[in-house]
Design an enzyme around this catalytic site. Structure first.
Site, PDB file in Angstrom:
ATOM      1  CG  HIS A 159      68.491  -9.985  20.514  1.00  0.00           C
ATOM      2  ND1 HIS A 159      69.690  -9.297  21.055  1.00  0.00           N
ATOM      3  CD2 HIS A 159      67.552  -9.079  20.328  1.00  0.00           C
ATOM      4  CE1 HIS A 159      69.188  -8.561  22.291  1.00  0.00           C
ATOM      5  NE2 HIS A 159      68.078  -8.542  21.152  1.00  0.00           N
TER       6      HIS A 159
ATOM      7  CE1 TYR B 273      69.777   2.247  20.380  1.00  0.00           C
ATOM      8  CE2 TYR B 273      69.868   1.377  18.255  1.00  0.00           C
ATOM      9  CZ  TYR B 273      69.063   1.241  19.827  1.00  0.00           C
ATOM     10  OH  TYR B 273      68.868  -0.632  20.554  1.00  0.00           O
TER      11      TYR B 273
ATOM     12  NE  ARG C  63      25.241 -15.541 -12.292  1.00  0.00           N
ATOM     13  CZ  ARG C  63      24.928 -15.041 -11.810  1.00  0.00           C
ATOM     14  NH1 ARG C  63      24.452 -13.772 -12.014  1.00  0.00           N
ATOM     15  NH2 ARG C  63      24.549 -15.802 -11.093  1.00  0.00           N
TER      16      ARG C  63
ATOM     17  CG  ASN D   8      67.683  -1.540  14.431  1.00  0.00           C
ATOM     18  OD1 ASN D   8      68.115  -0.902  14.183  1.00  0.00           O
ATOM     19  ND2 ASN D   8      67.161  -2.391  14.975  1.00  0.00           N
TER      20      ASN D   8
END
Length: 513
Positions: free
Chosen positions: A80, A50, A290, A192
């Protein structure tokens, strides 16, 4: 110079980002990067891998011819680089780069050694890519933000250099930097992964730890000024609960208030027989005074866990596929998914919002004369009615705290399917990290306003000489920034100056959260 030999540490990040240390890599690390690259080149010759010889995402079913494999990487990077919004500041970009560098240096990504070399050059020369806040969905990695990083590494896009924005090619020419070599997986290897959300998250953690200590300081000082009792931060009371963060916060308060002459001992004041039916002294303080260990304690524990998760992520191989030289295999999966970081950023965001809420409530107590019965309304050092003291800045603190409350809605559960439903459930981790960054910055504004009010309270008090040495030492710096407001004047410059001071300085010595 920091030489990375094994896992990178939180302290390494701090030194590179905040102390401008340079970075180098042990030869063994460079060797494993080269081994991973060489193995993948040979392994992928006759196999379907891939992103090496296939398309990406839903187009992975398309095989890519060998002659086009490098063009595939360039196409991925350029297509991208689509971010929008504000550019990330250089500090966050450097952290992002270091996070990605370390992940790639693990030798699980099959990238060319030049990626390590060029990214290290950019870090050491303080050249930071133009990367925008908006773009990543945090699964299949921070694709858009990291695409802008990759764009610079191939010699394109834009960078910030010596305070100005330039075309990358101009700065590379000036600094004699050659772009990376693209040999088959460099685009996907850089993009990635979870390094944008992780890098932003690490800076968030540094500032959150610093802010927590400032909140302990402000809380301790307020307890002094109103002469609170000592038992609510005592060791026996807080040891009765097993939470480590609560015990550490109470210990820090005890250390801070150790030599204060204003803190009251309950045994001396209330454990002696009393004749009056209505006690002149308060029996217990309001919760915002407190319950500081119980409120800030879980924040401290959250910070500790956040830091641990972030460092596990940054020392992990978080891309896809994973190249494993030892087993001579390539494994496809989803290590790019950012849920671990997204969830931690949501938790940190909630914690910082609660911190700002505590500061706002303590501020309200300080400014409300009917509540504290000590200070004039709004710590007005001028003429009541004619002057306004610090009334105006309370509106800002309330407004900013309210924004934090709205921003604290979870990103972790706001997945939206995209990428032709290939990415059908995502982390939104980069959005979570960016929103946490905003919440932390807002919280610094709220606590800056609180400290300005407390500084005015010290000016009003006739017991300043009885304050603890810890309060006195820090107040010296704050009083150089903030004068007594006896007449009305614009306060916004003081708020910004105090905020800058708090961001750049520690209330206490840096410790692990």
């Amino acid at each position: 110079m920091i030489a990375i030999k094994e896992e990178i540490t939180f302290q390494d990040f701090y030194k590179v980002l905040f102390e401008s240390e340079s970075l180098s890599w042990d030869p063994s690390i460079l060797n494993r990067v080269e081994e991973s690259f060489s193995f993948l080149q040979e392994f992928a010759k006759d196999k379907v891998i891939y992103g090496v010889n296939t398309g990406f995402g839903p187009m992975a079913q398309y095989q890519i011819e060998a002659k086009d494999k490098n063009a595939l990487q360039y196409n991925l990077i350029r297509s991208h680089a689509a971010g929008t919004g504000k550019p990330l500041s250089s500090l966050y970009v450097k952290s992002l780069m270091l996070a990605r560098l370390n992940t790639l240096a693990l030798g699980k990504s099959g990238i060319h050694l030049s990626v390590i070399q060029v990214m290290t050059q950019l870090l050491n020369k303080n050249i930071t890519p133009l990367i925008f806040e908006h773009g990543g969905v945090g699964a299949s990695g921070d694709l858009v933000q990291l695409a802008h990083l990759a764009l610079v590494l191939i010699g394109e896009g834009e960078v910030f250099y010596k305070g100005k924005r330039y075309a990358t090619k101009e700065v590379f020419k000036l600094e004699k930097i050659d772009p990376i070599k693209v040999e088959g997986r460099e685009g996907l290897g850089i993009m990635n992964g979870t390094s944008a959300m992780t890098g932003i998250g690490i800076v968030n953690t540094v500032y959150a730890k610093r802010l927590l200590n400032w909140s302990v300081f402000a809380s301790s000082l307020l307890n002094e000024l109103v002469e609170a009792y000592d038992d609510h931060f005592s060791e026996p009371l807080n040891a009765a609960k097993k939470h480590k963060g609560q015990q550490e916060i109470s210990s820090l308060m005890r250390s801070h208030l150790n030599d204060s002459e204003l803190i009251k001992n309950r045994v001396q004041h209330l454990y002696n027989p009393k004749q009056e039916k209505v006690f002149k002294e308060k029996v217990q303080e309001y919760y915002s005074l407190r319950c500081v260990p119980q409120i800030l304690g879980p924040i401290k524990d959250t910070l500790k866990n956040t830091e641990s998760i972030l460092m596990e992520e940054v020392n992990s191989a978080n891309d896809n596929p994973i190249i494993d030289v030892a087993s001579q295999q390539v494994y496809h999966g989803g290590n790019f998914h950012g849920d671990y970081v997204a969830l931690e950023m949501d938790k940190l965001k909630l914690a910082m919002t609660k911190l700002s809420m505590l500061a706002e409530r303590q501020l309200n107590y300080t400014l409300n004369a009917k509540l504290n019965d000590i200070f004039p309304p709004f710590i007005n050092l001028g003429t009541l009615g004619l002057n306004f003291g610090v009334q105006g800045m309370q509106f800002t603190a309330v407004s900013t705290t309210a924004e934090n409350q709205a921003l604290s809605n979870s990103m972790y559960v706001h997945s939206i399917p995209n990428n032709n439903d290939n990415q059908d459930i995502v982390s939104m981790g980069t959005n979570a990290a960016n929103m946490t960054k905003t919440v932390i910055e807002n919280a610094y504004e709220v606590i800056s306003i609180q400290l300005i009010a407390l500084t005015q309270a010290v000016y009003f008090s006739d017991k300043a000489e009885k304050l603890s040495s810890a309060s006195t030492n820090i107040l010296k710096d704050l009083q150089e920034i903030v004068p007594p407001f006896k007449t009305d004047e614009p306060i916004y410059p003081y708020i910004q100056t105090v905020k800058d001071y708090l961001l750049d300085n520690e209330a206490y010595k840096i410790t692990q959260a």
